[in-house]
Design a protein around this motif. Structure first.
Motif, PDB file in Angstrom:
ATOM      1  N   ALA A  22     -82.124 -68.021   2.805  1.00  0.00           N
ATOM      2  CA  ALA A  22     -80.752 -68.378   2.423  1.00  0.00           C
ATOM      3  C   ALA A  22     -79.946 -67.169   1.953  1.00  0.00           C
ATOM      4  O   ALA A  22     -78.711 -67.228   1.908  1.00  0.00           O
ATOM      5  CB  ALA A  22     -80.786 -69.447   1.331  1.00  0.00           C
ATOM      6  N   HIS A  23     -80.627 -66.079   1.624  1.00  0.00           N
ATOM      7  CA  HIS A  23     -79.940 -64.882   1.136  1.00  0.00           C
ATOM      8  C   HIS A  23     -79.452 -63.971   2.272  1.00  0.00           C
ATOM      9  O   HIS A  23     -78.758 -62.989   2.000  1.00  0.00           O
ATOM     10  CB  HIS A  23     -80.878 -64.078   0.226  1.00  0.00           C
ATOM     11  N   PHE A  24     -79.825 -64.267   3.515  1.00  0.00           N
ATOM     12  CA  PHE A  24     -79.565 -63.353   4.626  1.00  0.00           C
ATOM     13  C   PHE A  24     -78.542 -63.942   5.598  1.00  0.00           C
ATOM     14  O   PHE A  24     -78.871 -64.797   6.424  1.00  0.00           O
ATOM     15  CB  PHE A  24     -80.868 -63.053   5.377  1.00  0.00           C
ATOM     16  N   ARG A  29     -77.045 -66.283  12.749  1.00  0.00           N
ATOM     17  CA  ARG A  29     -76.637 -65.925  14.108  1.00  0.00           C
ATOM     18  C   ARG A  29     -77.447 -66.710  15.137  1.00  0.00           C
ATOM     19  O   ARG A  29     -78.641 -66.956  14.965  1.00  0.00           O
ATOM     20  CB  ARG A  29     -76.829 -64.423  14.333  1.00  0.00           C
ATOM     21  N   ARG A  30     -76.776 -67.078  16.232  1.00  0.00           N
ATOM     22  CA  ARG A  30     -77.438 -67.762  17.335  1.00  0.00           C
ATOM     23  C   ARG A  30     -77.209 -66.988  18.626  1.00  0.00           C
ATOM     24  O   ARG A  30     -76.179 -66.332  18.806  1.00  0.00           O
ATOM     25  CB  ARG A  30     -76.923 -69.198  17.482  1.00  0.00           C
ATOM     26  N   HIS A  31     -78.181 -67.071  19.514  1.00  0.00           N
ATOM     27  CA  HIS A  31     -78.062 -66.431  20.826  1.00  0.00           C
ATOM     28  C   HIS A  31     -78.722 -67.336  21.860  1.00  0.00           C
ATOM     29  O   HIS A  31     -79.827 -67.839  21.634  1.00  0.00           O
ATOM     30  CB  HIS A  31     -78.734 -65.055  20.828  1.00  0.00           C
ATOM     31  N   ALA A  32     -78.049 -67.535  22.955  1.00  0.00           N
ATOM     32  CA  ALA A  32     -78.547 -68.421  24.017  1.00  0.00           C
ATOM     33  C   ALA A  32     -78.867 -69.807  23.454  1.00  0.00           C
ATOM     34  O   ALA A  32     -79.828 -70.460  23.878  1.00  0.00           O
ATOM     35  CB  ALA A  32     -79.784 -67.824  24.685  1.00  0.00           C
ATOM     36  N   GLY A  33     -78.064 -70.236  22.484  1.00  0.00           N
ATOM     37  CA  GLY A  33     -78.228 -71.560  21.909  1.00  0.00           C
ATOM     38  C   GLY A  33     -79.350 -71.685  20.904  1.00  0.00           C
ATOM     39  O   GLY A  33     -79.633 -72.781  20.417  1.00  0.00           O
ATOM     40  N   LYS A  34     -79.992 -70.553  20.554  1.00  0.00           N
ATOM     41  CA  LYS A  34     -81.127 -70.591  19.624  1.00  0.00           C
ATOM     42  C   LYS A  34     -80.845 -69.690  18.429  1.00  0.00           C
ATOM     43  O   LYS A  34     -80.157 -68.667  18.551  1.00  0.00           O
ATOM     44  CB  LYS A  34     -82.402 -70.121  20.328  1.00  0.00           C
ATOM     45  N   PRO A  35     -81.374 -70.050  17.258  1.00  0.00           N
ATOM     46  CA  PRO A  35     -81.234 -69.140  16.114  1.00  0.00           C
ATOM     47  C   PRO A  35     -81.993 -67.854  16.388  1.00  0.00           C
ATOM     48  O   PRO A  35     -83.086 -67.871  16.957  1.00  0.00           O
ATOM     49  CB  PRO A  35     -81.867 -69.924  14.952  1.00  0.00           C
ATOM     50  N   GLY A  44     -85.911 -51.593  10.984  1.00  0.00           N
ATOM     51  CA  GLY A  44     -84.804 -51.864  10.072  1.00  0.00           C
ATOM     52  C   GLY A  44     -84.644 -53.357   9.858  1.00  0.00           C
ATOM     53  O   GLY A  44     -84.419 -54.094  10.807  1.00  0.00           O
ATOM     54  N   THR A  45     -84.779 -53.793   8.615  1.00  0.00           N
ATOM     55  CA  THR A  45     -84.690 -55.218   8.303  1.00  0.00           C
ATOM     56  C   THR A  45     -83.241 -55.656   8.149  1.00  0.00           C
ATOM     57  O   THR A  45     -82.323 -54.838   8.044  1.00  0.00           O
ATOM     58  CB  THR A  45     -85.419 -55.529   6.991  1.00  0.00           C
ATOM     59  N   GLN A  46     -83.046 -56.954   8.112  1.00  0.00           N
ATOM     60  CA  GLN A  46     -81.748 -57.511   7.767  1.00  0.00           C
ATOM     61  C   GLN A  46     -81.518 -57.356   6.262  1.00  0.00           C
ATOM     62  O   GLN A  46     -82.443 -57.061   5.506  1.00  0.00           O
ATOM     63  CB  GLN A  46     -81.672 -58.971   8.205  1.00  0.00           C
ATOM     64  N   ILE A 368     -85.026 -64.083  20.566  1.00  0.00           N
ATOM     65  CA  ILE A 368     -85.966 -63.208  19.858  1.00  0.00           C
ATOM     66  C   ILE A 368     -85.540 -61.759  20.047  1.00  0.00           C
ATOM     67  O   ILE A 368     -85.385 -61.280  21.180  1.00  0.00           O
ATOM     68  CB  ILE A 368     -87.400 -63.397  20.389  1.00  0.00           C
ATOM     69  N   PHE A 369     -85.332 -61.072  18.942  1.00  0.00           N
ATOM     70  CA  PHE A 369     -84.966 -59.657  18.971  1.00  0.00           C
ATOM     71  C   PHE A 369     -86.188 -58.842  18.537  1.00  0.00           C
ATOM     72  O   PHE A 369     -86.595 -58.880  17.364  1.00  0.00           O
ATOM     73  CB  PHE A 369     -83.797 -59.373  18.027  1.00  0.00           C
TER      74      PHE A 369
END
Length: 423
Positions: A22-24, A29-35, A44-46, A368-369
């Motif tokens: 919840a802190h991030f 963000r969603r991509h191709a309809g997926k979180p 490098g983290t978020q 997935i990144f």
């Protein structure tokens, strides 16, 4: 489709992963309809909202240069000192032993030049094949300039671990410095830093530790490690792009640092060339505060130890599922120590017949990144036979979930199966 199985979460004593997430803001963000599932943490983290807010507050309300007689300058001094104190608790050292720089690489080049002024032909520096080039290239450059000898300790490609007998043989009475990573950013291998420091000190050498990858996953205790230097990058553990150095007070005081003449010669500022990234320093300290908020305890150090220990235990459970799932797919090969060995929850792998770039691109359709390449661990890739195409790397962070692990495994299974059908 993989059945989603919840990892048997040990009693790690930290807040639940959904509360952490919840802190991030990036996790919405969603991509191709997926979180989006961020497995690129080793690069490098978020960043949690608290870090962004602290940096914005500094820039909007306290921005000034240091050591002047008006309020915003005094507020900047205080903010930097608070960050030093936070990292003193993170490292288990004195705030006087914490210095800042642009990043780990820049700091290491700076320190290497200072150390090199007292070295010459006949002196030796020991590096390892497991290390990121940031803890190898500065020492090799110094060797070229000063006529030093570099000795490189090999690792075993089958285990992903250093060949310790070779390490012990490499350190002699001519050794002046041992440079070693606490954890490999490419393979996740955790190396016995204290043992390395003890051997180095027995020969009168200093020990320089790259903890960039280690810092996101394990408790750092420079007293227990017995290292002389330790350097890390807060953007690998929920902070902004910056670099932080621990150096023992007596060692930092003795460094023959290149500096402008009027600059302070007192530690730790004598290490910090020019005006620093004040907002980055504020954000880095806030990142440490965020980590300490994930567990309870009477002191910040106690909270940090509990939080990092809990995150490590949680990461081990996630990694075991990831390792098992990937190894169960035909054509997939994982590298580095298996579960149960000292390591971080980071895995590098290949899919037979598919380049690492193709795999990384293919995973994007699953939201997935993940990163791919050599990650500046070029010797590791050469020894693994992947110097040209590199590998895919997936790392678990404090916000990684079971669902994301399953989605990654499913994505790799799809990519591998498609190759087999085409082949």
């Amino acid at each position: 489709m993989t059945t989603i199985v919840q990892t048997a979460s040990p009693d790690v004593g930290i807040v639940p992963v959904e509360s952490i997430r919840a802190h991030f803001p990036a996790l919405t963000r969603r991509h191709a309809g997926k979180p989006v599932a961020y497995f690129d943490g080793p690069g490098g983290t978020q960043v949690p909202r608290e870090v962004v807010d602290a940096m914005a507050d500094y820039l909007c309300h306290h921005n000034a240069n240091t050591h002047w007689a008006y309020p915003t300058s005094a507020e900047t001094d205080a903010a930097i000192n608070r960050s030093r104190e936070a990292f003193a608790d993170f490292f288990n050292c004195s705030a006087r032993e914490v210095a800042y720089g642009n990043n780990m690489t820049t700091i290491t080049f700076h320190v290497s030049r200072a150390l090199g002024r007292k070295l010459g032909p006949g002196d030796e520096i020991v590096v390892t094949e497991l290390d990121h080039q940031a803890n190898v290239s500065p020492w090799r450059a110094l060797a070229k300039e000063r006529g030093l000898t570099i000795r490189s300790v090999p690792f075993d490609p089958q285990t992903g671990e250093l060949v310790w007998a070779e390490f012990e043989r490499a350190i002699t009475n001519k050794t002046r410095l041992v440079a070693i990573s606490a954890a490999s950013n490419a393979l996740g291998t955790i190396s016995p830093v204290r043992k390395a420091a003890e051997i180095a000190h027995s020969k009168g050498a200093l020990c320089y530790v790259d903890a960039v990858h280690y810092a996101a996953h394990c408790v750092i205790d420079v007293k227990e490690m017995e290292c002389d230097f330790l350097v890390c990058s807060p953007y690998k553990f929920y902070g902004p792009h910056a670099g932080v150095l621990f150096a023992r007070a007596d060692v930092m005081s003795a460094l023959d640092l290149p500096k402008v003449e009027p600059a302070s010669n007192e530690i730790p500022e004598r290490v910090e060339t020019g005006t620093q990234n004040h907002e980055g320093i504020v954000g880095a300290g806030t990142g440490v505060e965020f980590l300490s908020s994930l567990a309870s305890g009477e002191t910040r150090r106690e909270r940090l130890v509990r939080a990092m220990s809990g995150l490590h235990a949680r990461g081990e459970a996630l990694f075991e599922r990831l390792w098992s799932g990937l190894n169960g797919i035909d054509g997939v090969r994982c590298y580095g120590p298996p579960p149960g060995r000292p390591r971080t929850p980071t895995v590098s792998f290949t899919v037979a017949g598919v380049s690492s770039t193709e795999v990384a691109r293919g995973l994007v359709s699953d939201g997935i990144f993940a990163s791919n390449g050599n990650f500046y661990a070029t010797t590791v890739m050469e020894r693994l036979g992947h110097s040209q195409t590199g590998v895919v790397r997936a790392g678990c962070a404090c916000y990684t979930t079971d669902e994301e692990i399953n989605r990654l495994i499913d994505g790799i299974r799809r990519i591998a199966s498609a190759k087999n059908v085409v082949g």
